[in-house]
Write a protein that holds these residues in place. Structure first.
Motif, mmCIF file in Angstrom:
data_model
loop_
_atom_site.group_PDB
_atom_site.id
_atom_site.type_symbol
_atom_site.label_atom_id
_atom_site.label_comp_id
_atom_site.label_asym_id
_atom_site.label_seq_id
_atom_site.Cartn_x
_atom_site.Cartn_y
_atom_site.Cartn_z
ATOM 1 N N PHE A 29 47.103 36.103 59.839
ATOM 2 C CA PHE A 29 46.855 35.484 58.708
ATOM 3 C C PHE A 29 45.298 35.802 58.233
ATOM 4 N N ILE A 30 45.198 36.118 56.945
ATOM 5 C CA ILE A 30 43.916 36.653 56.656
ATOM 6 C C ILE A 30 43.351 35.784 55.586
ATOM 7 N N PRO A 31 42.132 35.422 55.400
ATOM 8 C CA PRO A 31 41.395 34.872 54.344
ATOM 9 C C PRO A 31 41.904 35.211 52.833
ATOM 10 N N VAL A 32 41.674 34.202 52.061
ATOM 11 C CA VAL A 32 42.318 34.801 50.566
ATOM 12 C C VAL A 32 41.283 35.680 50.004
ATOM 13 N N GLY A 33 39.893 35.924 50.465
ATOM 14 C CA GLY A 33 39.281 36.928 50.013
ATOM 15 C C GLY A 33 39.608 38.184 50.374
ATOM 16 N N ASP A 34 40.150 38.439 51.619
ATOM 17 C CA ASP A 34 40.477 39.636 52.090
ATOM 18 C C ASP A 34 41.946 39.911 51.387
ATOM 19 N N LEU A 35 42.526 38.844 51.180
ATOM 20 C CA LEU A 35 43.973 39.312 50.423
ATOM 21 C C LEU A 35 43.304 39.773 48.631
ATOM 22 N N ALA A 36 42.414 39.422 48.147
ATOM 23 C CA ALA A 36 42.042 39.786 47.066
ATOM 24 C C ALA A 36 41.754 41.155 47.039
ATOM 25 N N ASP A 37 41.145 41.524 47.986
ATOM 26 C CA ASP A 37 40.645 43.102 48.115
ATOM 27 C C ASP A 37 42.016 43.728 48.522
ATOM 28 N N GLY A 38 43.059 43.441 49.186
ATOM 29 C CA GLY A 38 44.231 44.288 48.977
ATOM 30 C C GLY A 38 44.980 44.390 47.839
ATOM 31 N N PHE A 39 44.875 43.305 47.153
ATOM 32 C CA PHE A 39 45.602 43.064 45.791
ATOM 33 C C PHE A 39 44.884 43.963 44.522
ATOM 34 N N ALA A 40 43.900 44.164 44.610
ATOM 35 C CA ALA A 40 42.919 44.536 43.775
ATOM 36 C C ALA A 40 43.392 46.097 43.059
ATOM 37 N N PRO A 41 43.431 47.149 44.084
ATOM 38 C CA PRO A 41 43.758 48.430 43.397
ATOM 39 C C PRO A 41 44.767 48.636 42.686
ATOM 40 N N ASP A 42 44.762 49.000 41.457
ATOM 41 C CA ASP A 42 46.180 49.415 40.689
ATOM 42 C C ASP A 42 46.751 48.289 40.501
ATOM 43 N N SER A 43 46.507 47.090 40.451
ATOM 44 C CA SER A 43 47.611 46.152 40.208
ATOM 45 C C SER A 43 48.188 45.903 38.949
ATOM 46 N N HIS A 44 49.315 45.046 38.937
ATOM 47 C CA HIS A 44 49.954 44.916 37.730
ATOM 48 C C HIS A 44 49.519 43.867 37.005
ATOM 49 N N ILE A 45 48.504 43.333 36.934
ATOM 50 C CA ILE A 45 47.953 42.137 36.091
ATOM 51 C C ILE A 45 48.076 42.504 34.724
ATOM 52 N N LEU A 46 48.078 41.555 33.803
ATOM 53 C CA LEU A 46 47.974 41.640 32.367
ATOM 54 C C LEU A 46 46.564 41.922 31.932
ATOM 55 N N PRO A 47 46.385 42.328 30.750
ATOM 56 C CA PRO A 47 44.951 42.523 30.188
ATOM 57 C C PRO A 47 44.455 41.315 29.771
ATOM 58 N N PHE A 84 41.449 34.954 41.965
ATOM 59 C CA PHE A 84 41.641 36.230 41.425
ATOM 60 C C PHE A 84 43.014 36.304 40.901
ATOM 61 N N PRO A 85 43.067 37.241 39.825
ATOM 62 C CA PRO A 85 44.212 37.314 39.310
ATOM 63 C C PRO A 85 45.295 38.193 39.802
ATOM 64 N N VAL A 86 46.888 37.913 39.638
ATOM 65 C CA VAL A 86 47.881 38.733 40.292
ATOM 66 C C VAL A 86 48.662 38.904 39.156
ATOM 67 N N GLY A 87 49.455 39.993 39.315
ATOM 68 C CA GLY A 87 50.607 40.211 38.335
ATOM 69 C C GLY A 87 51.642 40.982 39.071
#
Length: 277
Positions: A7-25, A259-262
């Motif tokens: 299990f990793i901190p939420v900050g590390d999770l944010a780094d993993g989700f960030a590239p080319d994510s499917h979040i809305l504008p 951090f945003p997720v989509g």
């Protein structure tokens, strides 16, 4: 043989989700606007939305007092006329505020989240159960109401829903991040990471469901191992989600990650339990 997943901190999770994510504008639908939020208990608050910051101030005492603050916000609109507004209040460490503003129906749902202290996180699951507490130390408060006009007997507020229960869904957040959710019952769901920085991890966590519109839901979860609050809208017509994940940046609890997720959604199946005497 694969290594033990960690299990990793939420900050590390944010780094993993960030590239080319499917979040809305980001949505500009609220910029420059002011609203009066009339809560179900009769209290009220004013919401002012600028270009970057927004502010919630209590106008009358009651449940509205739990939903105040000012901060830099993100606004997104998964479906026309419905906007998710999310921000971290200045000088309120460990707190977050989210609003689902239904502009066409002139109603709202407010979500106030609070992360636990290091001492609370350090409590064992056994001790929490013995004290009659929830397994998760992440707290969340909900409120419903109407926009710019007091509630009446005919006001159709957002409401708790069981329509997601039994669904097994897959969510693709980015080319590298993919998860599965199974919505077990009105209190719990289970998740597993199929691909990504948490690959191999899985758990069962506390959750909450609200129906916003036809095939559109607010889904909130509170994790018990790594203190985490998730707030997302799930649109089963468009098969799309958008929202945020909130937690601590690292393991010292001094910095916040919000951090945003989509995701692109896929319904895998639905289970209906047939119970007999």
């Amino acid at each position: 043989m694969s290594s033990q997943p960690v299990f990793i901190p939420v900050g590390d999770l944010a780094d993993g989700f960030a590239p080319d994510s499917h979040i809305l504008p980001n949505s500009t639908a609220l910029q420059g606007r002011q609203f009066v939020l009339h809560f179900a208990d009769g209290s009220s608050a004013s919401l002012q939305v600028g270009e970057q910051d927004c502010q919630l101030e209590t106008m009358s005492k009651g449940s509205a007092e739990g939903f105040v603050g000012q901060g830099a916000y993100r606004a997104s609109s998964l479906r026309p006329g419905i906007v998710l507004l999310d921000f971290i209040p200045f000088q309120q460490h460990g707190h977050s505020l989210s609003l689902v503003l239904d502009l066409e129906r002139t109603v709202f749902t407010a979500i106030a989240g609070q992360l636990p202290s290091a001492q609370e996180v350090g409590q064992s699951a056994f001790s929490r159960v013995n004290q009659g507490q929830e397994l998760t130390a992440v707290r969340c408060q909900f409120a419903h109401g109407s926009l710019n006009q007091p509630l009446t007997a005919s006001t159709a507020l957002h409401h708790v829903s069981d329509e997601l229960i039994g669904l097994r869904n897959q969510y693709r957040y980015s080319p590298t991040e993919c998860y599965e959710h199974i919505y077990l019952n009105s209190h719990f769901y289970t998740w597993q990471c199929l691909q990504g920085v948490e690959q191999g991890l899985a758990d069962v966590d506390r959750c909450h469901y609200f129906k916003l519109d036809e095939a559109l839901y607010l889904f909130v979860w509170r994790e018990k191992i790594i203190p985490t609050l998730g707030v997302v809208l799930i649109d089963l017509q468009q098969l799309k989600t958008d929202g945020k994940i909130f937690g601590y940046q690292g393991n010292d609890f001094t910095a916040i990650a919000n951090f945003p997720v989509g995701a692109k959604a896929q319904v895998l199946n639905r289970t209906s339990h047939l119970l007999h005497d």
